[in-house]
Design an enzyme around this catalytic site. Structure first.
Site, mmCIF file in Angstrom:
data_model
loop_
_atom_site.group_PDB
_atom_site.id
_atom_site.type_symbol
_atom_site.label_atom_id
_atom_site.label_comp_id
_atom_site.label_asym_id
_atom_site.label_seq_id
_atom_site.Cartn_x
_atom_site.Cartn_y
_atom_site.Cartn_z
ATOM 1 N N ARG A 120 -1.742 -23.348 0.677
ATOM 2 C CA ARG A 120 -1.436 -21.878 0.198
ATOM 3 C C ARG A 120 -1.499 -20.597 1.221
ATOM 4 O O ARG A 120 -2.737 -21.035 1.875
ATOM 5 C CB ARG A 120 -2.599 -21.187 -0.784
ATOM 6 C CG ARG A 120 -2.417 -22.301 -2.465
ATOM 7 C CD ARG A 120 -0.812 -21.614 -3.070
ATOM 8 N NE ARG A 120 -0.929 -22.769 -4.556
ATOM 9 C CZ ARG A 120 -0.156 -23.425 -4.388
ATOM 10 N NH1 ARG A 120 0.658 -23.467 -3.485
ATOM 11 N NH2 ARG A 120 0.473 -23.930 -5.560
ATOM 12 N N GLU A 121 -0.548 -20.223 1.350
ATOM 13 C CA GLU A 121 -1.004 -18.896 2.719
ATOM 14 C C GLU A 121 -1.770 -17.752 1.974
ATOM 15 O O GLU A 121 -1.135 -17.250 1.189
ATOM 16 C CB GLU A 121 0.230 -18.770 2.984
ATOM 17 C CG GLU A 121 0.646 -19.741 4.282
ATOM 18 C CD GLU A 121 1.865 -19.475 4.952
ATOM 19 O OE1 GLU A 121 2.648 -20.486 5.457
ATOM 20 O OE2 GLU A 121 3.311 -18.508 4.554
ATOM 21 N N ARG B 151 6.609 4.958 7.649
ATOM 22 C CA ARG B 151 5.912 3.155 7.483
ATOM 23 C C ARG B 151 6.646 1.740 8.127
ATOM 24 O O ARG B 151 7.321 1.650 7.622
ATOM 25 C CB ARG B 151 6.145 2.763 5.329
ATOM 26 C CG ARG B 151 4.333 3.579 4.784
ATOM 27 C CD ARG B 151 3.019 3.597 5.569
ATOM 28 N NE ARG B 151 3.113 3.662 4.554
ATOM 29 C CZ ARG B 151 1.382 4.082 4.288
ATOM 30 N NH1 ARG B 151 0.956 3.614 5.687
ATOM 31 N NH2 ARG B 151 0.353 4.663 3.697
ATOM 32 N N GLU C 114 -10.333 9.983 1.682
ATOM 33 C CA GLU C 114 -8.939 9.591 1.226
ATOM 34 C C GLU C 114 -8.161 10.865 1.031
ATOM 35 O O GLU C 114 -7.528 11.505 1.178
ATOM 36 C CB GLU C 114 -7.999 8.445 1.204
ATOM 37 C CG GLU C 114 -8.824 7.118 1.653
ATOM 38 C CD GLU C 114 -8.581 6.837 2.744
ATOM 39 O OE1 GLU C 114 -7.099 7.490 3.524
ATOM 40 O OE2 GLU C 114 -8.813 6.453 3.414
ATOM 41 N N GLY D 278 0.315 -13.480 -5.719
ATOM 42 C CA GLY D 278 1.427 -14.890 -5.422
ATOM 43 C C GLY D 278 1.084 -14.846 -4.207
ATOM 44 O O GLY D 278 0.764 -16.533 -4.157
ATOM 45 N N GLU E 165 -6.810 9.231 13.870
ATOM 46 C CA GLU E 165 -5.945 9.495 14.828
ATOM 47 C C GLU E 165 -4.742 8.578 14.494
ATOM 48 O O GLU E 165 -3.727 8.881 15.776
ATOM 49 C CB GLU E 165 -6.954 8.726 15.496
ATOM 50 C CG GLU E 165 -7.077 7.369 15.564
ATOM 51 C CD GLU E 165 -7.701 6.809 16.847
ATOM 52 O OE1 GLU E 165 -7.831 5.694 17.483
ATOM 53 O OE2 GLU E 165 -8.402 7.395 17.384
ATOM 54 N N GLU F 139 -2.473 8.423 11.509
ATOM 55 C CA GLU F 139 -2.047 9.083 10.865
ATOM 56 C C GLU F 139 -1.108 10.374 10.942
ATOM 57 O O GLU F 139 -1.865 10.813 11.433
ATOM 58 C CB GLU F 139 -3.115 9.045 9.369
ATOM 59 C CG GLU F 139 -3.873 8.238 8.380
ATOM 60 C CD GLU F 139 -4.810 9.083 7.287
ATOM 61 O OE1 GLU F 139 -4.220 8.665 6.484
ATOM 62 O OE2 GLU F 139 -5.212 9.406 8.059
#
Length: 175
Positions: free
Chosen positions: A35-36, A62, A90, A113, A136, A138
């Site tokens: 499992r990763e 993004r 935030e 998953g 800095e 963003e």
């Protein structure tokens, strides 16, 4: 109850935002599997409603998807910080707003998953405008959009970010 027993765990990467580990697990009636797992400290998203009943959205590029996205203000929970503290921080950093009312309305795993990342969605009301203080790294624009238009943006698939869609659809009956 079905459960996978961890036989071994190897951390293969530790970064600023995520860690990656590979675990060997015993699977009922099937032997052993790998499992990763992407580990993340969690994040918050804030559905902020202005006194004029508009939804505060940010627009930012993004890299993972190679485009700008419409999103609710959001950010990563720092070590030792609780989700509400993160939401307050935030919202102020990204938009300049403080909220008299900050209420948790939902929490969910983003992709169970392969990741333990959990996002906490808050509703922020009775906003008070102040100064932004972006990190800095963003770069984002702040927009205030009529709530009906935001719902239409989801319907037109202009909002593709999951936490944003979930947060906005959750508050549809609340505001």
């Amino acid at each position: 109850m079905i459960e996978e027993k961890t036989i071994s765990s190897d951390r293969v990467y530790t970064g600023k935002t995520i860690s990656l580990k590979v675990e060997t697990v015993e699977v009922p009636n099937r032997g052993y599997q790998k499992r990763e797992i992407v580990e993340h400290n969690g994040a918050v998203g804030i559905v902020a409603i202005t006194p004029e009943n508009k939804v505060v959205l940010v627009r930012q590029y993004r890299k993972a998807v190679e485009k700008e996205l419409w999103e609710i203000p959001a950010g990563k929970i720092e070590i030792g910080e609780n989700p509400k503290e993160c939401a307050i921080r935030e919202l102020k950093e990204e938009t300049g707003y403080s909220a008299e009312n900050m209420k948790l309305i939902h929490k969910f795993y983003t992709s169970a998953g392969f990741s333990n990342q959990k996002i906490y969605i808050f509703l922020a009301e009775n906003l008070i405008q102040g100064e932004r203080n972006l990190d800095e790294d963003e770069f984002l624009e702040v927009h205030e959009i009529d709530k009906d238009e935001v719902y239409n943006m989801i319907a037109r698939n202009e909002i593709e970010d999951a936490k944003t869609s979930i947060g906005i659809l959750l508050i549809k009956e609340l505001i």
